[in-house]
Design a protein around this motif. Structure first.
Motif, PDB file in Angstrom:
ATOM      1  N   ALA A   1       0.794  -1.314   0.165  1.00  0.00           N
ATOM      2  CA  ALA A   1       0.162   0.028   0.140  1.00  0.00           C
ATOM      3  C   ALA A   1       0.885   1.258   0.046  1.00  0.00           C
ATOM      4  O   ALA A   1       0.456   2.369  -0.768  1.00  0.00           O
ATOM      5  CB  ALA A   1      -0.950   0.108   1.321  1.00  0.00           C
ATOM      6  N   ALA A   2       2.117   1.334   0.769  1.00  0.00           N
ATOM      7  CA  ALA A   2       2.818   2.200   0.666  1.00  0.00           C
ATOM      8  C   ALA A   2       3.531   2.597  -0.527  1.00  0.00           C
ATOM      9  O   ALA A   2       3.619   3.860  -1.090  1.00  0.00           O
ATOM     10  CB  ALA A   2       3.910   2.209   1.561  1.00  0.00           C
ATOM     11  N   GLU A   3       3.911   1.605  -1.333  1.00  0.00           N
ATOM     12  CA  GLU A   3       4.303   1.727  -2.670  1.00  0.00           C
ATOM     13  C   GLU A   3       3.212   2.251  -3.764  1.00  0.00           C
ATOM     14  O   GLU A   3       3.575   3.327  -4.377  1.00  0.00           O
ATOM     15  CB  GLU A   3       4.864   0.507  -3.135  1.00  0.00           C
ATOM     16  N   VAL A   4       2.205   1.651  -3.595  1.00  0.00           N
ATOM     17  CA  VAL A   4       1.015   2.368  -4.418  1.00  0.00           C
ATOM     18  C   VAL A   4       0.787   3.829  -4.019  1.00  0.00           C
ATOM     19  O   VAL A   4       0.656   4.747  -4.919  1.00  0.00           O
ATOM     20  CB  VAL A   4      -0.084   1.644  -4.184  1.00  0.00           C
ATOM     21  N   ALA A   5       1.000   4.247  -2.956  1.00  0.00           N
ATOM     22  CA  ALA A   5       0.777   5.563  -2.402  1.00  0.00           C
ATOM     23  C   ALA A   5       1.900   6.369  -2.837  1.00  0.00           C
ATOM     24  O   ALA A   5       1.628   7.668  -3.425  1.00  0.00           O
ATOM     25  CB  ALA A   5       0.676   5.701  -0.949  1.00  0.00           C
ATOM     26  N   ALA A   6       2.952   5.970  -3.130  1.00  0.00           N
ATOM     27  CA  ALA A   6       4.084   6.825  -3.540  1.00  0.00           C
ATOM     28  C   ALA A   6       3.979   6.887  -5.008  1.00  0.00           C
ATOM     29  O   ALA A   6       4.482   7.888  -5.418  1.00  0.00           O
ATOM     30  CB  ALA A   6       5.376   6.063  -3.199  1.00  0.00           C
ATOM     31  N   GLU A   7       3.402   6.057  -5.644  1.00  0.00           N
ATOM     32  CA  GLU A   7       3.153   6.118  -7.023  1.00  0.00           C
ATOM     33  C   GLU A   7       2.159   7.338  -7.389  1.00  0.00           C
ATOM     34  O   GLU A   7       2.176   7.973  -8.322  1.00  0.00           O
ATOM     35  CB  GLU A   7       2.472   4.918  -7.795  1.00  0.00           C
ATOM     36  N   CYS A   8       1.535   7.614  -6.321  1.00  0.00           N
ATOM     37  CA  CYS A   8       0.293   8.798  -6.613  1.00  0.00           C
ATOM     38  C   CYS A   8       0.681   9.944  -5.556  1.00  0.00           C
ATOM     39  O   CYS A   8       0.112  10.718  -5.473  1.00  0.00           O
ATOM     40  CB  CYS A   8      -0.987   8.161  -5.706  1.00  0.00           C
ATOM     41  N   GLY A   9       2.215  10.074  -5.351  1.00  0.00           N
ATOM     42  CA  GLY A   9       2.507  11.076  -4.980  1.00  0.00           C
ATOM     43  C   GLY A   9       2.388  11.399  -3.352  1.00  0.00           C
ATOM     44  O   GLY A   9       2.435  12.456  -2.838  1.00  0.00           O
ATOM     45  N   ILE A  10       2.117  10.240  -2.781  1.00  0.00           N
ATOM     46  CA  ILE A  10       1.694  10.268  -1.134  1.00  0.00           C
ATOM     47  C   ILE A  10       2.833   9.958  -0.480  1.00  0.00           C
ATOM     48  O   ILE A  10       2.992   8.347  -0.688  1.00  0.00           O
ATOM     49  CB  ILE A  10       0.244   9.380  -0.863  1.00  0.00           C
ATOM     50  N   ALA A  11       3.784  10.342   0.155  1.00  0.00           N
ATOM     51  CA  ALA A  11       4.875   9.978   0.594  1.00  0.00           C
ATOM     52  C   ALA A  11       4.678   9.362   2.109  1.00  0.00           C
ATOM     53  O   ALA A  11       3.489   9.529   2.601  1.00  0.00           O
ATOM     54  CB  ALA A  11       5.981  11.444   0.975  1.00  0.00           C
ATOM     55  N   ALA A  12       5.416   8.676   2.525  1.00  0.00           N
ATOM     56  CA  ALA A  12       5.492   7.983   3.899  1.00  0.00           C
ATOM     57  C   ALA A  12       5.151   9.124   4.861  1.00  0.00           C
ATOM     58  O   ALA A  12       5.618  10.220   4.746  1.00  0.00           O
ATOM     59  CB  ALA A  12       6.409   7.038   4.197  1.00  0.00           C
ATOM     60  N   PRO A  13       4.301   8.739   6.152  1.00  0.00           N
ATOM     61  CA  PRO A  13       4.132   9.475   7.178  1.00  0.00           C
ATOM     62  C   PRO A  13       5.410   9.926   7.583  1.00  0.00           C
ATOM     63  O   PRO A  13       6.261   9.292   7.806  1.00  0.00           O
ATOM     64  CB  PRO A  13       3.177   8.893   7.985  1.00  0.00           C
ATOM     65  N   ALA A  14       5.522  11.457   7.815  1.00  0.00           N
ATOM     66  CA  ALA A  14       6.587  11.913   8.397  1.00  0.00           C
ATOM     67  C   ALA A  14       6.808  11.635   9.905  1.00  0.00           C
ATOM     68  O   ALA A  14       5.844  11.527  10.533  1.00  0.00           O
ATOM     69  CB  ALA A  14       6.809  13.497   8.557  1.00  0.00           C
ATOM     70  N   LEU A  15       8.171  11.134  10.018  1.00  0.00           N
ATOM     71  CA  LEU A  15       8.439  10.790  11.681  1.00  0.00           C
ATOM     72  C   LEU A  15       8.275  11.908  12.605  1.00  0.00           C
ATOM     73  O   LEU A  15       8.918  13.057  12.169  1.00  0.00           O
ATOM     74  CB  LEU A  15       9.836  10.193  11.836  1.00  0.00           C
ATOM     75  N   ASP A  16       7.611  11.727  13.784  1.00  0.00           N
ATOM     76  CA  ASP A  16       7.218  12.883  14.574  1.00  0.00           C
ATOM     77  C   ASP A  16       8.435  12.663  15.528  1.00  0.00           C
ATOM     78  O   ASP A  16       8.420  11.834  16.632  1.00  0.00           O
ATOM     79  CB  ASP A  16       6.217  12.683  15.267  1.00  0.00           C
ATOM     80  N   SER A  17       9.444  13.581  15.564  1.00  0.00           N
ATOM     81  CA  SER A  17      10.643  13.428  16.234  1.00  0.00           C
ATOM     82  C   SER A  17      10.322  13.825  17.951  1.00  0.00           C
ATOM     83  O   SER A  17      10.857  13.033  18.656  1.00  0.00           O
ATOM     84  CB  SER A  17      11.757  14.486  15.797  1.00  0.00           C
ATOM     85  N   ARG A  18       9.372  14.547  17.900  1.00  0.00           N
ATOM     86  CA  ARG A  18       9.062  14.694  19.528  1.00  0.00           C
ATOM     87  C   ARG A  18       8.377  13.869  20.088  1.00  0.00           C
ATOM     88  O   ARG A  18       8.600  13.492  21.137  1.00  0.00           O
ATOM     89  CB  ARG A  18       7.943  16.192  19.472  1.00  0.00           C
ATOM     90  N   ALA A  19       7.576  12.968  19.260  1.00  0.00           N
ATOM     91  CA  ALA A  19       6.900  11.956  19.773  1.00  0.00           C
ATOM     92  C   ALA A  19       7.968  10.717  20.148  1.00  0.00           C
ATOM     93  O   ALA A  19       7.781  10.082  21.232  1.00  0.00           O
ATOM     94  CB  ALA A  19       5.832  11.334  18.836  1.00  0.00           C
ATOM     95  N   VAL A  20       9.020  10.820  19.127  1.00  0.00           N
ATOM     96  CA  VAL A  20      10.216   9.651  19.341  1.00  0.00           C
ATOM     97  C   VAL A  20      10.742   9.900  20.725  1.00  0.00           C
ATOM     98  O   VAL A  20      11.155   9.176  21.399  1.00  0.00           O
ATOM     99  CB  VAL A  20      10.928   9.655  18.159  1.00  0.00           C
ATOM    100  N   ASP A  21      11.044  11.427  20.982  1.00  0.00           N
ATOM    101  CA  ASP A  21      11.672  11.841  22.075  1.00  0.00           C
ATOM    102  C   ASP A  21      10.975  11.743  23.383  1.00  0.00           C
ATOM    103  O   ASP A  21      11.693  11.111  24.402  1.00  0.00           O
ATOM    104  CB  ASP A  21      12.132  13.296  22.043  1.00  0.00           C
ATOM    105  N   ARG A  22       9.779  11.939  23.408  1.00  0.00           N
ATOM    106  CA  ARG A  22       8.783  11.315  24.496  1.00  0.00           C
ATOM    107  C   ARG A  22       8.774   9.830  24.896  1.00  0.00           C
ATOM    108  O   ARG A  22       9.118   9.470  26.068  1.00  0.00           O
ATOM    109  CB  ARG A  22       7.331  11.957  24.407  1.00  0.00           C
ATOM    110  N   TYR A  23       8.866   9.103  23.620  1.00  0.00           N
ATOM    111  CA  TYR A  23       8.637   7.661  23.833  1.00  0.00           C
ATOM    112  C   TYR A  23      10.201   7.133  24.630  1.00  0.00           C
ATOM    113  O   TYR A  23      10.342   6.468  25.564  1.00  0.00           O
ATOM    114  CB  TYR A  23       8.673   6.870  22.583  1.00  0.00           C
ATOM    115  N   LYS A  24      11.071   7.633  23.960  1.00  0.00           N
ATOM    116  CA  LYS A  24      12.695   7.191  24.298  1.00  0.00           C
ATOM    117  C   LYS A  24      12.933   7.918  26.116  1.00  0.00           C
ATOM    118  O   LYS A  24      13.327   6.930  26.704  1.00  0.00           O
ATOM    119  CB  LYS A  24      13.877   8.153  23.824  1.00  0.00           C
ATOM    120  N   ALA A  25      12.459   8.998  26.276  1.00  0.00           N
ATOM    121  CA  ALA A  25      12.666   9.598  27.790  1.00  0.00           C
ATOM    122  C   ALA A  25      11.707   8.387  28.712  1.00  0.00           C
ATOM    123  O   ALA A  25      12.132   8.138  29.565  1.00  0.00           O
ATOM    124  CB  ALA A  25      11.977  10.912  27.602  1.00  0.00           C
ATOM    125  N   ALA A  26      10.406   8.301  28.376  1.00  0.00           N
ATOM    126  CA  ALA A  26       9.683   7.459  29.031  1.00  0.00           C
ATOM    127  C   ALA A  26      10.188   6.023  29.358  1.00  0.00           C
ATOM    128  O   ALA A  26      10.169   5.604  30.315  1.00  0.00           O
ATOM    129  CB  ALA A  26       7.982   7.318  28.642  1.00  0.00           C
TER     130      ALA A  26
END
Length: 279
Positions: free
Chosen positions: A202-227
């Motif tokens: 599905a991600a590859e089909v999305a990319a064919e249609c100009g829909i990139a993979a969801p951006a990684l939320d660095s703040r959410a990653v930092d919150r997860y790492k801290a917890a």
């Protein structure tokens, strides 16, 4: 043929089916907005669910389509107004032009279809987010002059028409066609139009249609790492204290336990073994 884990299967639905709900199992969904000026009655509910599913990550991307008519400017305007009224344009939405002949429209309509394509591309900001739908006959007769790089869903029950730029094959309408190992419908709709992108995620089909993979939320990653690291650090200190003694939670502390005569657990076990051996 047996469905493979990398295949992308998805439904194409309209007012002929019930509205979508959380029982829908696939990563892509295609929903109808309008046929000319005729608005699909299920669109508001379907689109709101689609927006929520995209935000929650249940869907990789969504397709909203209209049935092309010679009053193509109105077709586009109606679709846009319906999308805006149901929550607005989502960044992971693709618009599809459904090109089909009937008694009132046949022959070369490339100018009008391309006109609709241009309006949608301008609105979406990326021409890759405008795709087409047709069977082989209508694709060649109604839309012989097409935009460069056009992506399409090719309809053929069950023979794949392998149209130029095809990203998926509509292999059944829920009654005709069908491919062994692939569904003739989907919950909650029952039998319905079904599409297959064989060997493509599905991600590859999305990319064919100009829909990139969801951006990684660095703040959410930092919150997860801290917890996570906070809990891990606390657990490590708990284990250290049990081994080295009361309040011995930091490096260099070996206080021992009063009940072990001031010994650590290791030294206490050693003392017991020595006492047993010397009896």
């Amino acid at each position: 043929m047996v469905a493979r884990t990398v295949d992308t299967v998805f439904a194409d639905v309209s007012g002929y089916q019930r509205p979508v709900d959380d029982s829908y199992p696939h990563r892509v969904l295609s929903i109808k907005s309008n046929d000319g000026t005729i608005r699909d009655p299920n669109f508001p509910e379907n689109y709101r669910w689609m927006r929520d599913a995209l935000d929650a990550g249940r869907l990789e991307f969504g397709i909203v389509y209209f049935f092309w008519r010679p009053n193509w400017r109105t077709c586009v305007s109606v679709q846009q107004s319906m999308i805006e009224a149901a929550g607005g344009l989502h960044p992971r939405i693709v618009c599809m032009i459904d090109v089909e002949s009937d008694r009132s429209q046949y022959g070369d309509h490339s100018a009008g279809i391309n006109g609709a394509f241009g309006l949608l591309a301008q609105w979406l900001g990326d021409r890759r987010r405008v795709i087409g739908y047709a069977n082989a006959g209508d694709f060649q007769s109604m839309w012989p002059d097409r935009p460069a790089g056009l992506r399409v869903i090719g309809a053929g029950y069950p023979v794949d028409p392998r149209l130029p730029g095809e990203i998926a094959h509509q292999y059944t309408d829920g009654r005709l066609g069908g491919i062994p190992g692939y569904p003739m419908g989907a919950p909650p709709f029952g039998p319905c139009d079904m599409n297959l992108a064989a060997g493509v995620s599905a991600a590859e089909v999305a990319a064919e249609c100009g829909i990139a993979a969801p951006a990684l939320d660095s703040r959410a990653v930092d919150r997860y790492k801290a917890a996570f690291m906070s809990a891990v650090g606390s657990d490590v200190k708990d284990v250290r204290e049990q081994l080295y003694g009361e309040d011995a939670r930091d490096e260099g502390e070996y206080t021992g336990w009063p009940q072990l005569g001031g010994r650590t657990v290791t030294d206490g076990v050693a003392a017991v073994l020595t006492a047993l051996r010397d009896r």
